[in-house]
Scaffold this active site. Structure first.
Site, PDB file in Angstrom:
ATOM      1  N   CYS A   5     119.333  75.519  -6.731  1.00  0.00           N
ATOM      2  CA  CYS A   5     118.846  74.264  -7.304  1.00  0.00           C
ATOM      3  C   CYS A   5     120.007  73.398  -7.791  1.00  0.00           C
ATOM      4  O   CYS A   5     121.080  73.891  -8.124  1.00  0.00           O
ATOM      5  CB  CYS A   5     117.916  74.546  -8.478  1.00  0.00           C
ATOM      6  SG  CYS A   5     116.462  75.512  -8.058  1.00  0.00           S
ATOM      7  N   ASN A   7     120.814  70.201  -4.880  1.00  0.00           N
ATOM      8  CA  ASN A   7     120.195  71.396  -4.315  1.00  0.00           C
ATOM      9  C   ASN A   7     120.759  71.674  -2.926  1.00  0.00           C
ATOM     10  O   ASN A   7     121.087  70.774  -2.168  1.00  0.00           O
ATOM     11  CB  ASN A   7     118.664  71.291  -4.299  1.00  0.00           C
ATOM     12  CG  ASN A   7     118.119  70.165  -3.461  1.00  0.00           C
ATOM     13  OD1 ASN A   7     118.609  69.046  -3.492  1.00  0.00           O
ATOM     14  ND2 ASN A   7     117.055  70.451  -2.725  1.00  0.00           N
ATOM     15  N   GLU A  23     120.283  71.819 -10.630  1.00  0.00           N
ATOM     16  CA  GLU A  23     120.637  72.087 -12.014  1.00  0.00           C
ATOM     17  C   GLU A  23     121.631  73.231 -12.132  1.00  0.00           C
ATOM     18  O   GLU A  23     122.630  73.158 -12.843  1.00  0.00           O
ATOM     19  CB  GLU A  23     119.385  72.433 -12.841  1.00  0.00           C
ATOM     20  CG  GLU A  23     118.348  71.328 -12.869  1.00  0.00           C
ATOM     21  CD  GLU A  23     117.294  71.450 -11.763  1.00  0.00           C
ATOM     22  OE1 GLU A  23     117.663  71.700 -10.584  1.00  0.00           O
ATOM     23  OE2 GLU A  23     116.109  71.304 -12.080  1.00  0.00           O
ATOM     24  N   GLU A  28     119.839  74.108   0.336  1.00  0.00           N
ATOM     25  CA  GLU A  28     118.894  75.020   0.980  1.00  0.00           C
ATOM     26  C   GLU A  28     119.591  75.828   2.057  1.00  0.00           C
ATOM     27  O   GLU A  28     120.697  75.503   2.493  1.00  0.00           O
ATOM     28  CB  GLU A  28     117.734  74.227   1.587  1.00  0.00           C
ATOM     29  CG  GLU A  28     116.901  73.525   0.543  1.00  0.00           C
ATOM     30  CD  GLU A  28     115.758  72.723   1.130  1.00  0.00           C
ATOM     31  OE1 GLU A  28     114.941  72.252   0.326  1.00  0.00           O
ATOM     32  OE2 GLU A  28     115.665  72.559   2.365  1.00  0.00           O
ATOM     33  N   ASN A  29     118.912  76.883   2.484  1.00  0.00           N
ATOM     34  CA  ASN A  29     119.462  77.777   3.488  1.00  0.00           C
ATOM     35  C   ASN A  29     118.313  78.357   4.290  1.00  0.00           C
ATOM     36  O   ASN A  29     117.262  78.659   3.727  1.00  0.00           O
ATOM     37  CB  ASN A  29     120.255  78.881   2.779  1.00  0.00           C
ATOM     38  CG  ASN A  29     121.084  79.691   3.710  1.00  0.00           C
ATOM     39  OD1 ASN A  29     120.551  80.469   4.501  1.00  0.00           O
ATOM     40  ND2 ASN A  29     122.378  79.524   3.629  1.00  0.00           N
ATOM     41  N   ALA A  30     118.514  78.538   5.578  1.00  0.00           N
ATOM     42  CA  ALA A  30     117.463  79.101   6.424  1.00  0.00           C
ATOM     43  C   ALA A  30     117.085  80.511   5.982  1.00  0.00           C
ATOM     44  O   ALA A  30     115.947  80.930   6.163  1.00  0.00           O
ATOM     45  CB  ALA A  30     117.903  79.120   7.890  1.00  0.00           C
ATOM     46  N   CYS A  90     116.216  77.962 -13.520  1.00  0.00           N
ATOM     47  CA  CYS A  90     117.099  76.933 -14.072  1.00  0.00           C
ATOM     48  C   CYS A  90     116.913  76.811 -15.575  1.00  0.00           C
ATOM     49  O   CYS A  90     117.883  76.655 -16.320  1.00  0.00           O
ATOM     50  CB  CYS A  90     116.850  75.582 -13.398  1.00  0.00           C
ATOM     51  SG  CYS A  90     117.492  75.512 -11.706  1.00  0.00           S
ATOM     52  N   CYS A 127     112.962  74.417 -12.656  1.00  0.00           N
ATOM     53  CA  CYS A 127     112.197  75.625 -12.352  1.00  0.00           C
ATOM     54  C   CYS A 127     112.523  76.697 -13.400  1.00  0.00           C
ATOM     55  O   CYS A 127     113.421  76.532 -14.229  1.00  0.00           O
ATOM     56  CB  CYS A 127     112.531  76.122 -10.942  1.00  0.00           C
ATOM     57  SG  CYS A 127     114.208  76.792 -10.766  1.00  0.00           S
TER      58      CYS A 127
END
Length: 156
Positions: A69, A58, A71, A60-62, A111, A108
């Site tokens: 994700c 995974n 997957e 993430e980004n601000a 995905c 999720c």
């Protein structure tokens, strides 16, 4: 009408050599996660029909929800690099600040849809292996996680 989900619940020692390798690669892939906001590191490893293993983690980004994700990073990398190869199996592992989680997590919704479309594209099920320290779920097809599915054929 009743919907049933078919799955197996096994211990790590009950996994085949191939499935154990995928789980271990998914666990290793959590190290490639960029989860500075949630501190929830997810790794995925998939095996293609030709035996190649592709990993994802995974990111993430601000500027939420710009992340992706584990997957989908694995599936999209596999499809971009090996578009002629069906995915046979996908393992997912997750850890938080306390280590690997006890109960397996499942993909999720987005995905699940991506995995479903891979199954539909190749007309082959993708086995899903969900790792947790207390046990592992093995699901024969994403359709068990997404029983009312929507694929290309629904639009015709």
């Amino acid at each position: 009408m009743k919907i049933e989900i078919n799955y197996d619940f096994v211990s790590e020692s009950e996994l085949s050599k191939e499935d154990l390798e995928l789980v271990n690669r998914a666990k290793e892939a959590t190290k490639n996660s960029y989860a500075n906001y949630s501190h929830f590191n997810v790794g995925a490893a998939l095996r293609l029909e030709n035996g190649d293993i592709i990993i994802g983690a995974n990111q993430e980004n601000a500027a939420f929800p710009s992340g992706l994700c584990a997957e989908r990073t694995a599936v999209f990398a596999a499809q971009a690099q090996h578009p002629d190869q069906p995915i046979e199996a996908l393992a997912i592992a997750a850890k938080n600040v306390n280590g690997f989680i006890k109960e397996p997590i499942s993909p999720c919704g987005p995905c699940r849809q991506v995995i479903l479309e891979v199954e539909d594209r190749y007309k082959k099920p993708v086995r899903i292996i969900l790792y947790g320290t207390d046990g592992i779920y093995i699901i024969k097809s994403v359709k068990d996680l997404l029983p009312f599915s929507f694929v290309d054929a629904n639009m015709k």
